[in-house]
Scaffold this motif. Structure first.
Motif, PDB file in Angstrom:
ATOM      1  N   LEU A 384       0.823  -1.202   0.000  1.00 15.95           N
ATOM      2  CA  LEU A 384       0.000   0.000   0.000  1.00 15.95           C
ATOM      3  C   LEU A 384       0.865   1.264   0.000  1.00 15.95           C
ATOM      4  O   LEU A 384       0.555   2.245  -0.676  1.00 15.95           O
ATOM      5  N   TYR A 385       1.946   1.246   0.771  1.00 17.42           N
ATOM      6  CA  TYR A 385       2.874   2.387   0.736  1.00 17.42           C
ATOM      7  C   TYR A 385       3.484   2.536  -0.662  1.00 17.42           C
ATOM      8  O   TYR A 385       3.671   3.652  -1.153  1.00 17.42           O
ATOM      9  N   GLU A 386       3.784   1.426  -1.293  1.00 21.27           N
ATOM     10  CA  GLU A 386       4.339   1.483  -2.646  1.00 21.27           C
ATOM     11  C   GLU A 386       3.323   2.093  -3.615  1.00 21.27           C
ATOM     12  O   GLU A 386       3.670   2.927  -4.461  1.00 21.27           O
ATOM     13  N   MET A 387       2.065   1.691  -3.481  1.00 20.05           N
ATOM     14  CA  MET A 387       1.020   2.285  -4.308  1.00 20.05           C
ATOM     15  C   MET A 387       0.918   3.793  -4.081  1.00 20.05           C
ATOM     16  O   MET A 387       0.685   4.566  -5.023  1.00 20.05           O
ATOM     17  N   ALA A 388       1.092   4.199  -2.827  1.00 17.76           N
ATOM     18  CA  ALA A 388       0.959   5.620  -2.476  1.00 17.76           C
ATOM     19  C   ALA A 388       2.189   6.433  -2.866  1.00 17.76           C
ATOM     20  O   ALA A 388       2.181   7.670  -2.754  1.00 17.76           O
ATOM     21  N   GLU A 397       8.897  -1.680   5.254  1.00 24.49           N
ATOM     22  CA  GLU A 397       7.877  -2.694   5.549  1.00 24.49           C
ATOM     23  C   GLU A 397       8.193  -4.011   4.831  1.00 24.49           C
ATOM     24  O   GLU A 397       7.983  -5.095   5.395  1.00 24.49           O
ATOM     25  N   PHE A 398       8.702  -3.941   3.599  1.00 22.78           N
ATOM     26  CA  PHE A 398       9.097  -5.179   2.910  1.00 22.78           C
ATOM     27  C   PHE A 398      10.188  -5.903   3.696  1.00 22.78           C
ATOM     28  O   PHE A 398      10.155  -7.132   3.850  1.00 22.78           O
ATOM     29  N   LEU A 421      13.396  -1.053  -4.393  1.00 24.60           N
ATOM     30  CA  LEU A 421      13.009   0.279  -3.918  1.00 24.60           C
ATOM     31  C   LEU A 421      14.184   1.038  -3.317  1.00 24.60           C
ATOM     32  O   LEU A 421      14.007   2.174  -2.876  1.00 24.60           O
ATOM     33  N   HIS A 422      15.356   0.426  -3.290  1.00 28.47           N
ATOM     34  CA  HIS A 422      16.526   1.123  -2.739  1.00 28.47           C
ATOM     35  C   HIS A 422      16.896   2.265  -3.675  1.00 28.47           C
ATOM     36  O   HIS A 422      16.937   2.088  -4.898  1.00 28.47           O
ATOM     37  N   ARG A 434       1.329  -2.759  -8.353  1.00 26.09           N
ATOM     38  CA  ARG A 434       0.031  -2.902  -7.714  1.00 26.09           C
ATOM     39  C   ARG A 434       0.061  -4.161  -6.848  1.00 26.09           C
ATOM     40  O   ARG A 434       0.724  -5.142  -7.194  1.00 26.09           O
ATOM     41  N   PRO A 435      -0.632  -4.162  -5.712  1.00 28.35           N
ATOM     42  CA  PRO A 435      -0.540  -5.290  -4.777  1.00 28.35           C
ATOM     43  C   PRO A 435      -1.277  -6.497  -5.300  1.00 28.35           C
ATOM     44  O   PRO A 435      -2.103  -6.419  -6.193  1.00 28.35           O
TER      45      PRO A 435
END
Length: 436
Positions: A384-388, A397-398, A421-422, A434-435
């Motif tokens: 969800l954070y990635e989507m945001a 969180e991962f 995401l680094h 997307r999740p």
């Protein structure tokens, strides 16, 4: 009770299939007639081993089940006579009878009927309420699934000796409870059927997504869960929740070929190649759940199957009807509220109303002991954070989820997502995924 391991030979594969089909029926018939679960299982196993040796060389008999029944009955008779002779020699017959006698006494005129299928009764016996869920699962897989103790132990990542003891204790608990080889009464059927369906569901889930260990899938478990659930539905064709459970398994298993990459890496649903999904299983599952839902108020398995059907019928992620899925999760939460359903509903909510709405919906789960220390909650928050677009929070969180999971494929997937995401990875952060 065990069956031989598969071999490349077509004849041996046919033999194995026949043994797996008939073994539970043979065991059930012997137990119904004689009691003595342990001795009946030993006799059935000896018959299976004899068939595995003779049939490939001599040919499959015209009546495979009758052949197995005859051989197993002879082995059981020999064992009973041997035990009786030993007891006489030891002058200890009374004490032995008290410790190892039948679970019940069969009617004097009762005969083993080769055409009678007692598999369902055996399934209910294995799921006796006096047994713990792990014992119910182990005994069901051993007695009805045709899996060896080694196969079951490997699936649940415990030593063979530990699993053998668990199965032995389960049989002893049945004897101590005075369990009878009979279908539950009408008033008990609902409670016992719920336990049976839960055991089959847990077996399937463990096979489809192993809770721990190096492998994501244990195909033996998913295959046997589906086979046994088909038998349950054949015996109870008008039970909508049994139909829903079977549909859920079929619709989920249809995606199995697309869940792993070339190196065994986990591929989430939204990234899977849907051309690899089994359309035959999807069509069967959709037909079953459609009929079940039309029969009356839905139960949890039917609703979960309906959600799986919406996913499976969508040609791609963009075409998925997330509004319908969100509505189905709302129904499911009312029927069976639990934090895992809340997490899944949050993902659907994010797809409909945005990731902030999904994050708000799961804030309260941080204090829920059922998920607060597991990997599922941080994994969903990461998506969800990635989507945001909050990639730093998503990465944290991962990594938190990766530290908590005991499944090595899931751990590798979560660590890979964090690495993508680094800020320094390949020149910068990746586009949000997307999740699942």
């Amino acid at each position: 009770m065990s069956t031989p391991s598969p071999t490349p030979s077509g004849v041996d594969r046919v033999v194995e299939g026949l043994l797996r089909e008939h073994a539970p029926q043979v065991l059930a018939a012997l137990v119904r007639r004689h009691g003595m679960f342990d001795l009946c299982e030993d006799a059935t196993q000896e018959a299976l081993l004899a068939a595995a040796t003779q049939w490939p060389a001599e040919g499959v008999p015209a009546n495979p089940r009758g052949w197995l029944m005859t051989v197993a009955a002879r082995r059981l008779t020999d064992q009973i006579r041997s035990d009786a002779a030993r007891r006489r020699r030891e002058h200890d017959g009374a004490r032995h009878a008290a410790a190892s006698g039948p679970l019940w006494s069969p009617a004097p005129d009762e005969q083993v009927d080769d055409d009678r299928d007692d598999s369902l009764t055996l399934l209910f016996l294995c799921c006796h309420p006096d047994l713990s869920p792990p014992s119910q699962i182990a005994l069901t897989l051993r007695s009805l699934g045709g899996l060896t103790t080694t196969q079951i132990a490997r699936a649940f990542l415990v030593p063979d000796a530990t699993m053998a003891q668990r199965i032995s204790r389960a049989k002893a608990a049945l004897a101590h409870a005075g369990a009878r080889f009979e279908m539950p009464s009408a008033e008990e059927l609902g409670q016992r059927l719920d336990a049976v369906m839960r055991v089959l569901y847990l077996i399937f889930n463990e096979g489809y997504t192993a809770a721990s260990g190096p492998d994501l899938l244990t195909v033996d478990l998913t295959t046997e869960a589906i086979r046994m659930t088909r038998q349950l539905r054949s015996a109870l064709p008008d039970h909508s929740e049994v139909a829903g459970l079977l549909a859920l398994m079929l619709l989920t298993d249809a995606r199995r070929s697309a869940r792993l990459g070339p190196s065994g890496e986990l591929i989430p649903l939204v990234e899977q190649d849907r051309a690899l999904w089994d359309q035959t299983l999807i069509a069967e599952g959709v037909a079953i759940v459609t009929t079940a839902l039309a029969a009356g108020p839905p139960g949890p398995y039917q609703v979960q199957a309906a959600i799986a059907a919406v996913h499976d019928e969508a040609p791609d992620v963009a075409s998925t009807d997330w509004v319908e899925i969100l509505g189905l999760y709302a129904v499911l939460e009312r029927l069976e509220p639990n934090p895992v359903i809340a997490l899944n509903r949050a993902i659907a909510l994010a797809m409909v109303s945005g990731p902030s709405a999904g994050l708000r919906a799961i804030e309260h789960l941080a204090d829920d002991p059922r998920v607060a220390r597991g990997h599922r909650l941080p994994a969903v928050r990461a998506h969800l954070y990635e989507m945001a677009g909050d990639l730093a929070a998503a990465r944290d969180e991962f990594l938190a989820a990766a530290r908590r999971t005991t499944s090595q494929p899931e751990k590798r997937y979560l660590e890979h997502k964090a690495a993508l995401l680094h800020p320094m990875a390949d020149g910068g952060p990746k586009d949000a995924q997307r999740p699942d």
